[in-house]
Design a protein around this motif. Structure first.
Motif, mmCIF file in Angstrom:
data_model
loop_
_atom_site.group_PDB
_atom_site.id
_atom_site.type_symbol
_atom_site.label_atom_id
_atom_site.label_comp_id
_atom_site.label_asym_id
_atom_site.label_seq_id
_atom_site.Cartn_x
_atom_site.Cartn_y
_atom_site.Cartn_z
ATOM 1 N N PRO A 172 0.814 -1.219 0.000
ATOM 2 C CA PRO A 172 0.000 0.000 0.000
ATOM 3 C C PRO A 172 0.849 1.271 0.000
ATOM 4 O O PRO A 172 1.990 1.268 0.453
ATOM 5 C CB PRO A 172 -0.802 -0.106 1.294
ATOM 6 C CG PRO A 172 -0.025 -1.003 2.183
ATOM 7 C CD PRO A 172 0.742 -1.934 1.294
ATOM 8 N N ASN A 173 0.244 2.324 -0.506
ATOM 9 C CA ASN A 173 0.869 3.634 -0.456
ATOM 10 C C ASN A 173 0.838 4.187 0.972
ATOM 11 O O ASN A 173 1.814 4.745 1.460
ATOM 12 C CB ASN A 173 0.097 4.562 -1.402
ATOM 13 C CG ASN A 173 0.601 5.979 -1.367
ATOM 14 O OD1 ASN A 173 1.787 6.211 -1.560
ATOM 15 N ND2 ASN A 173 -0.304 6.918 -1.103
ATOM 16 N N ARG A 174 -0.308 3.968 1.643
ATOM 17 C CA ARG A 174 -0.506 4.552 2.968
ATOM 18 C C ARG A 174 -1.584 3.760 3.693
ATOM 19 O O ARG A 174 -2.544 3.305 3.066
ATOM 20 C CB ARG A 174 -0.975 5.995 2.799
ATOM 21 C CG ARG A 174 -1.413 6.700 4.066
ATOM 22 C CD ARG A 174 -1.587 8.201 3.798
ATOM 23 N NE ARG A 174 -2.973 8.526 3.441
ATOM 24 C CZ ARG A 174 -3.753 9.360 4.157
ATOM 25 N NH1 ARG A 174 -3.276 9.943 5.255
ATOM 26 N NH2 ARG A 174 -4.977 9.628 3.793
ATOM 27 N N VAL A 175 -1.420 3.585 5.003
ATOM 28 C CA VAL A 175 -2.433 2.904 5.808
ATOM 29 C C VAL A 175 -2.775 3.779 7.006
ATOM 30 O O VAL A 175 -1.879 4.231 7.727
ATOM 31 C CB VAL A 175 -1.938 1.529 6.317
ATOM 32 C CG1 VAL A 175 -3.052 0.804 7.064
ATOM 33 C CG2 VAL A 175 -1.404 0.668 5.176
ATOM 34 N N VAL A 176 -4.064 4.027 7.207
ATOM 35 C CA VAL A 176 -4.520 4.769 8.385
ATOM 36 C C VAL A 176 -5.426 3.859 9.206
ATOM 37 O O VAL A 176 -6.315 3.202 8.658
ATOM 38 C CB VAL A 176 -5.277 6.053 7.983
ATOM 39 C CG1 VAL A 176 -6.015 6.659 9.183
ATOM 40 C CG2 VAL A 176 -4.316 7.066 7.378
ATOM 41 N N VAL A 177 -5.178 3.822 10.513
ATOM 42 C CA VAL A 177 -5.996 3.025 11.426
ATOM 43 C C VAL A 177 -6.761 3.962 12.353
ATOM 44 O O VAL A 177 -6.174 4.872 12.937
ATOM 45 C CB VAL A 177 -5.108 2.102 12.292
ATOM 46 C CG1 VAL A 177 -5.958 1.328 13.296
ATOM 47 C CG2 VAL A 177 -4.296 1.165 11.417
ATOM 48 N N LEU A 178 -8.066 3.746 12.490
ATOM 49 C CA LEU A 178 -8.856 4.437 13.512
ATOM 50 C C LEU A 178 -9.312 3.375 14.504
ATOM 51 O O LEU A 178 -9.954 2.397 14.118
ATOM 52 C CB LEU A 178 -10.045 5.149 12.885
ATOM 53 C CG LEU A 178 -9.693 6.160 11.787
ATOM 54 C CD1 LEU A 178 -10.953 6.836 11.256
ATOM 55 C CD2 LEU A 178 -8.695 7.208 12.289
ATOM 56 N N GLU A 179 -8.969 3.563 15.774
ATOM 57 C CA GLU A 179 -9.118 2.487 16.756
ATOM 58 C C GLU A 179 -9.431 3.099 18.116
ATOM 59 O O GLU A 179 -8.855 4.106 18.494
ATOM 60 C CB GLU A 179 -7.795 1.684 16.757
ATOM 61 C CG GLU A 179 -7.532 0.786 17.944
ATOM 62 C CD GLU A 179 -8.536 -0.358 18.086
ATOM 63 O OE1 GLU A 179 -8.756 -1.097 17.098
ATOM 64 O OE2 GLU A 179 -9.092 -0.506 19.193
ATOM 65 N N ILE A 180 -10.328 2.467 18.855
ATOM 66 C CA ILE A 180 -10.759 3.031 20.137
ATOM 67 C C ILE A 180 -9.810 2.689 21.277
ATOM 68 O O ILE A 180 -9.720 3.416 22.275
ATOM 69 C CB ILE A 180 -12.207 2.565 20.462
ATOM 70 C CG1 ILE A 180 -12.835 3.451 21.543
ATOM 71 C CG2 ILE A 180 -12.239 1.081 20.846
ATOM 72 C CD1 ILE A 180 -14.352 3.283 21.646
ATOM 73 N N ASP A 181 -9.045 1.608 21.130
ATOM 74 C CA ASP A 181 -8.220 1.116 22.233
ATOM 75 C C ASP A 181 -6.814 1.702 22.152
ATOM 76 O O ASP A 181 -6.035 1.378 21.251
ATOM 77 C CB ASP A 181 -8.185 -0.420 22.172
ATOM 78 C CG ASP A 181 -7.397 -1.031 23.329
ATOM 79 O OD1 ASP A 181 -6.747 -0.291 24.095
ATOM 80 O OD2 ASP A 181 -7.436 -2.275 23.448
ATOM 81 N N GLU A 182 -6.504 2.555 23.110
ATOM 82 C CA GLU A 182 -5.223 3.274 23.148
ATOM 83 C C GLU A 182 -4.024 2.316 23.080
ATOM 84 O O GLU A 182 -3.014 2.614 22.446
ATOM 85 C CB GLU A 182 -5.154 4.087 24.448
ATOM 86 C CG GLU A 182 -4.163 5.219 24.447
ATOM 87 C CD GLU A 182 -4.871 6.570 24.252
ATOM 88 O OE1 GLU A 182 -4.356 7.398 23.487
ATOM 89 O OE2 GLU A 182 -5.953 6.772 24.873
ATOM 90 N N ARG A 183 -4.138 1.146 23.727
ATOM 91 C CA ARG A 183 -3.025 0.192 23.728
ATOM 92 C C ARG A 183 -2.678 -0.226 22.307
ATOM 93 O O ARG A 183 -1.508 -0.371 21.937
ATOM 94 C CB ARG A 183 -3.414 -1.084 24.496
ATOM 95 C CG ARG A 183 -3.768 -0.906 25.959
ATOM 96 C CD ARG A 183 -4.280 -2.232 26.535
ATOM 97 N NE ARG A 183 -5.304 -2.810 25.667
ATOM 98 C CZ ARG A 183 -5.491 -4.109 25.453
ATOM 99 N NH1 ARG A 183 -4.730 -5.005 26.072
ATOM 100 N NH2 ARG A 183 -6.441 -4.547 24.634
ATOM 101 N N ILE A 184 -3.718 -0.410 21.485
ATOM 102 C CA ILE A 184 -3.489 -0.863 20.107
ATOM 103 C C ILE A 184 -2.965 0.273 19.243
ATOM 104 O O ILE A 184 -2.052 0.087 18.431
ATOM 105 C CB ILE A 184 -4.785 -1.484 19.543
ATOM 106 C CG1 ILE A 184 -5.081 -2.779 20.317
ATOM 107 C CG2 ILE A 184 -4.667 -1.765 18.056
ATOM 108 C CD1 ILE A 184 -6.382 -3.444 19.967
ATOM 109 N N VAL A 185 -3.526 1.465 19.445
ATOM 110 C CA VAL A 185 -3.026 2.648 18.725
ATOM 111 C C VAL A 185 -1.525 2.796 18.963
ATOM 112 O O VAL A 185 -0.736 2.945 18.009
ATOM 113 C CB VAL A 185 -3.772 3.927 19.197
ATOM 114 C CG1 VAL A 185 -3.117 5.182 18.636
ATOM 115 C CG2 VAL A 185 -5.251 3.858 18.798
ATOM 116 N N ASP A 186 -1.118 2.708 20.216
ATOM 117 C CA ASP A 186 0.298 2.882 20.554
ATOM 118 C C ASP A 186 1.151 1.762 19.967
ATOM 119 O O ASP A 186 2.237 2.006 19.442
ATOM 120 C CB ASP A 186 0.483 2.922 22.079
ATOM 121 C CG ASP A 186 -0.147 4.169 22.683
ATOM 122 O OD1 ASP A 186 -0.441 5.114 21.916
ATOM 123 O OD2 ASP A 186 -0.369 4.187 23.913
#
Lengths: 355, 355
Positions: A172-186
């Motif tokens: 992919p050129n770019r991947v964006v994740v939107l996620e509610i769980d801070e542990r996973i975001v980090d």
């Protein structure tokens, strides 16, 4: 048989049919074990559980741990009702996924190394992640459909860490994740930084509208919606809001474990009639989940198989692929009042009177 | 790219999107050949043909028979438009069907012997039959889903001769075929008699209502509807009229070759909103057709690949499985005015001005 079907309906409140319950029993016969029957029963967990309880009460089966074994009376009853074991013929090479990982084995190794210290699943956000092979298979399915190479990918909820597998594939050129769980975001942002991947995760409650910068910005989305019709429509509609326009693709899983056929039709009606997208692919049992540690604490436990830890990966889902069309409905409204996690077909729903 | 997409739409009248045409080109790049690209292009034949013609007119490709080869200008144009080959990873063991025939190899041999003198396909009834492996795979898919063992099976149109494969499997209780082509009716009845199979074929135009004796009499139906939304709804609704009630199953194929994504959504809307059935499975490229002798006489022939006999089995379809629910609509009305075979997405439809 009619009596048994009626009892299953009364006890679960989930729509069932006589042929549907016959299929559940046929799956139990072919697999001989509660958990292994789930992927082939094509019915909600609570329907399978209640069916087994009813068979047990009538003396048609007995249990050894999670094994469900026919008695002589049971055998006669099955013959009378014209019920035969399913003839399971799932392809052993691909586990029924229809695609092979041959060209992606290096990716699989790299992904396994990268996620070795992943955050454990927690019950708060309905978590539970798919096997690493499944995650890579999702990347492969996208690659075969022209949905990832050179593309911008939006991942809505990512305890599977697909964003990292996608990033590691170099496609992919770019991947964006939107996620509610801070542990996973980090975890995602840290792994992306370490590995120099074009992947960024942000904390987001998907009941809130997508931030403006992500509207109309992606070629493909992937999500794993909670299984109420409202939540499914909400998650898919957030995905669509993120897409550039007609002809883009979305991927998501839907289970039989927590959704009856009647609920599936409601899902499909929302997709093709409300959102006006087309379903292009549905791959049965494509998504295979790792077993998780909190299972037995959260489900009904009134028969022995349900007090026995599963030895097989029993929780699976059908992978849907949809495409947007000229007529697809795009919206990005807040949905703060929507109950997104639990209805009476959910795994964790217990019969009235229990607990 | 936008200009090319607009031209394809103008020339074919079929709804197309920019990502959709990019996928068509990506399939041509990965396969390098017109006919082999079809199963992966996921677009109507006439869209693929017109896209190739447009690429050729612009000097981006040249032809050697049905091979489609990139020029230097073509290569630069692709890079500019961010188009990459598909990464084809279809499972070689099962050809992407997700099931294996291992337990049914004797059936496959017996079926091949039985149908060796089958009637050839004729254009009058939109015929063209699937490979014998595909026919047996349909039986296997039914067996895995509990839809054939001990069951009554209704086959609506059967130039594939699935009824004989089903009969030879020893699984169904009874198979009834309704078929418009007298040659096929006779062939099935003769083979059933010789082999002692519980299979009977009757001559029937499916635009007429089902005869009373077949209403509500079957557990499962299988058909291969012509691809207009009206014909699809008509055939499926005849199948439903033949079923015993909720929880029964229906099987049928739908192609990308003759149906755009927009038409697919119309099909799906008729299924889930009009008929109120649920789609439980959709197996991409499950049905693989034998090439047929009248192909090149009936399609457009304005570019070299279309004047070259295909060397691969290029015509495929997605196998749908549906189930009836409590809410499913049952009807059995005559539909004598319905144009069932051709719309502008059909294989044999030629551009205005031709012929």
């Amino acid at each position: 048989m009619k009596e048994l079907v009626r009892k299953v309906y009364e006890e679960t409140g989930i729509p069932v049919t006589e042929p549907g319950i016959a299929r559940v029993i046929a799956a139990l016969l072919s697999e001989g074990e509660f958990w292994a029957a789930m992927p082939y029963a094509k019915a909600p967990f609570n329907v399978l559980a209640e069916t087994v309880r009813q068979l047990h009460e009538r003396g048609y089966v007995y249990f050894v741990g999670s094994k469900v074994i026919l008695t002589e009376e049971g055998d006669q009853w099955l013959a009378k009702n014209n019920i035969h074991p399913l003839i399971i013929s799932t392809c052993k090479a691909c586990e029924g996924k229809g695609i092979e990982l041959t060209r992606f084995l290096d990716l699989l190794s790299a992904f396994k190394l990268t996620v070795v210290n992943r955050p454990p699943s927690i019950v708060d956000f309905d978590q539970g992640y798919v096997t690493e092979e499944t995650t890579v298979a999702r990347v492969v399915m996208m690659a075969q459909n022209g949905d990832i190479h050179g593309k911008d990918l939006l991942v809505l909820g990512d305890d599977d860490l697909l964003s990292l597998a996608a990033g590691l594939s170099g496609l992919p050129n770019r991947v964006v994740v939107l996620e509610i769980d801070e542990r996973i975001v980090d975890f995602i942002n840290e792994a992306a930084r370490k590995n120099g991947l074009p992947v960024t995760a942000y904390r987001q409650d998907l009941r809130e509208p997508l931030p403006d910068e992500f509207l109309g910005a992606f070629d493909t989305f992937l999500t794993d919606p909670p299984e109420t019709p409202e939540a499914l429509e909400l998650f898919i509609s957030r995905g669509i809001a993120g897409l550039k326009g007609p002809g883009c693709a979305g991927y998501f899983g839907v289970t039989n474990v927590e959704s009856s056929k009647a609920k599936w039709r409601k899902f499909q009606k929302r997709l093709v009639s409300n959102l006006k997208v087309v379903i292009t692919d549905m791959v049965t049992n494509f998504n295979i989940y790792e077993n998780w540690n909190y299972l037995l604490d959260t489900i009904r436990n009134d028969i022995e198989p349900l007090r026995t830890e599963p030895q097989v990966r029993w929780y699976r889902s059908t992978q849907y692929r949809i495409e947007t069309l000229e007529e697809t409905v795009v919206s990005n409204e807040p949905a703060t009042g929507v109950e997104i996690y639990v209805d009476n077909e959910a795994l964790v729903y217990t019969r009235k009177g229990e607990e």
